[in-house]
Design an enzyme around this catalytic site. Structure first.
Site, short mmCIF file in Angstrom:
data_model
loop_
_atom_site.label_atom_id
_atom_site.label_comp_id
_atom_site.label_asym_id
_atom_site.label_seq_id
_atom_site.Cartn_x
_atom_site.Cartn_y
_atom_site.Cartn_z
CG ASN A 157 -20.43 45.51 -29.90
OD1 ASN A 157 -21.57 45.97 -29.79
ND2 ASN A 157 -19.43 45.90 -29.13
CD1 TRP A 158 -24.03 45.09 -35.74
CD2 TRP A 158 -26.25 45.41 -35.63
NE1 TRP A 158 -24.62 44.23 -36.64
CE2 TRP A 158 -25.99 44.42 -36.59
CE3 TRP A 158 -27.58 45.77 -35.39
CZ2 TRP A 158 -27.00 43.79 -37.32
CZ3 TRP A 158 -28.58 45.15 -36.10
CH2 TRP A 158 -28.29 44.18 -37.05
CE LYS A 159 -18.04 48.88 -30.53
NZ LYS A 159 -16.71 49.46 -30.45
CB SER A 212 -8.85 47.76 -35.29
OG SER A 212 -9.16 49.00 -34.71
CG HIS A 263 -17.47 46.85 -25.06
ND1 HIS A 263 -16.95 48.10 -25.26
CD2 HIS A 263 -17.24 46.15 -26.20
CE1 HIS A 263 -16.42 48.15 -26.47
NE2 HIS A 263 -16.59 46.99 -27.06
CD GLU A 285 -13.62 43.86 -27.63
OE1 GLU A 285 -13.84 43.75 -28.84
OE2 GLU A 285 -14.30 44.57 -26.87
CD GLU A 287 -17.19 51.23 -27.37
OE1 GLU A 287 -18.35 50.85 -27.55
OE2 GLU A 287 -16.32 51.20 -28.27
N GLY A 311 -11.70 50.44 -32.30
CA GLY A 311 -12.12 51.57 -33.11
C GLY A 311 -10.98 52.48 -33.56
N GLY A 329 -16.62 45.24 -34.24
CA GLY A 329 -17.43 46.44 -34.07
C GLY A 329 -17.68 47.12 -35.41
N GLY A 330 -16.86 48.11 -35.72
CA GLY A 330 -17.03 48.93 -36.93
C GLY A 330 -17.32 48.14 -38.20
P1 PGA Z 1 -13.98 47.69 -33.45
O1 PGA Z 1 -14.76 47.40 -32.07
O2 PGA Z 1 -14.03 46.42 -34.25
O3 PGA Z 1 -14.72 48.81 -34.07
O4 PGA Z 1 -12.58 48.05 -33.06
C1 PGA Z 1 -14.61 46.18 -31.41
C2 PGA Z 1 -15.39 46.22 -30.13
O5 PGA Z 1 -15.49 47.27 -29.49
O6 PGA Z 1 -15.94 45.19 -29.71
#
Ligand code: PGA
Length: 232
Positions: free
Chosen positions: A8-10, A192, A86, A156, A88, A162, A213-214
């Protein structure tokens, strides 16, 4: 079932050239790349093995909805998986009702929804049973009128996203088993995930993969995570 790793590159990277470079580096079987929608076509053209995912979708099929991207449009670009709900997006006001409509819209377009659920720290600090209760409420609302067997759920915990503070693999697995009681066949863990902790999550039988994500923005970290996917 083989484990699935979703990148997930956001809202990254900044340019289509960088997106294509990143896609080339992550183009492996068993991987879903979910770039920003602006880069979907370029990533699809660049990859051979990875599947394509979207980070969000409109609940509208067509019409006057400026800025919205409909499920059929994603499908026509080669998208197979769509992340829905998600945290976010929920933090920006998306309700369970909207998430439910999106899940249905995604299924109607014959795409696979990846429904994100997870509790905040306020809930989790009351204990794991409180977290289960919260997640079960989300599942009930988000999957209302939906055949759960067609949905992938990503557990999640919001506080783990994050933050560098992942959940424990044991508790994530317990939550995955709990989610499966609602007839959801596949449950991923996200929050994470790093090269260091990936193996512990991916070893858990109940956990069918990871939403990353990250670490998905750093090809060397992402490759290390993939190296922990059990071969069978
Ligand atoms: P993260 O994000 O790996 O940076 O914690 C995961 C996500 O939001 O899907």
């Amino acid at each position: 079932m083989p484990k699935l790793i979703i990148a997930n590159w956001k809202t990254n990277p900044a340019t289509v050239v960088e997106a294509m470079r990143l896609a080339r580096a992550e183009d492996r079987a068993g991987v879903v790349i979910a770039p920003p929608s602006a880069f979907l076509a370029a990533v699809e053209a660049t990859t051979k093995r990875a599947a394509l995912g979207a980070q969000d979708v409109s609940r509208e099929k067509r019409g006057a909805h400026t800025g919205e991207v409909a499920p059929s449009m994603l499908r026509s670009l080669g998208v197979r998986y769509v992340i829905v709900g998600h945290s976010e997006r929920r933090a920006r006001g998306e309700t369970d009702e909207e998430v439910n409509e999106k899940v249905k819209a995604v299924l109607a377009a014959r795409l696979v929804p990846v429904l994100c659920v997870g509790e905040s720290w306020v809930v989790r600090k009351k204990g794991f049973p409180a977290a289960k209760k919260f997640v079960s409420g989300q599942l009930r609302a988000d999957l209302k009128g939906v055949r759960a067997k067609n949905v992938i759920v990503a557990y999640e915990p919001v506080w783990a996203i994050g933050s560098g503070k992942a959940d424990s693999p044991e508790e994530a697995a317990e939550m995955a088993r709990f989610v499966k009681k609602s007839f959801v066949p596949r449950v991923l863990y996200g929050g994470s995930v790093t090269p260091k902790n990936a193996s512990a999550f991916l070893k858990e039988r109940a956990i069918d993969g990871a939403l990353v994500g990250g670490a998905s923005l750093k090809p060397s970290d992402f490759k290390k995570i993939l190296s922990h996917v059990p071969t069978r």
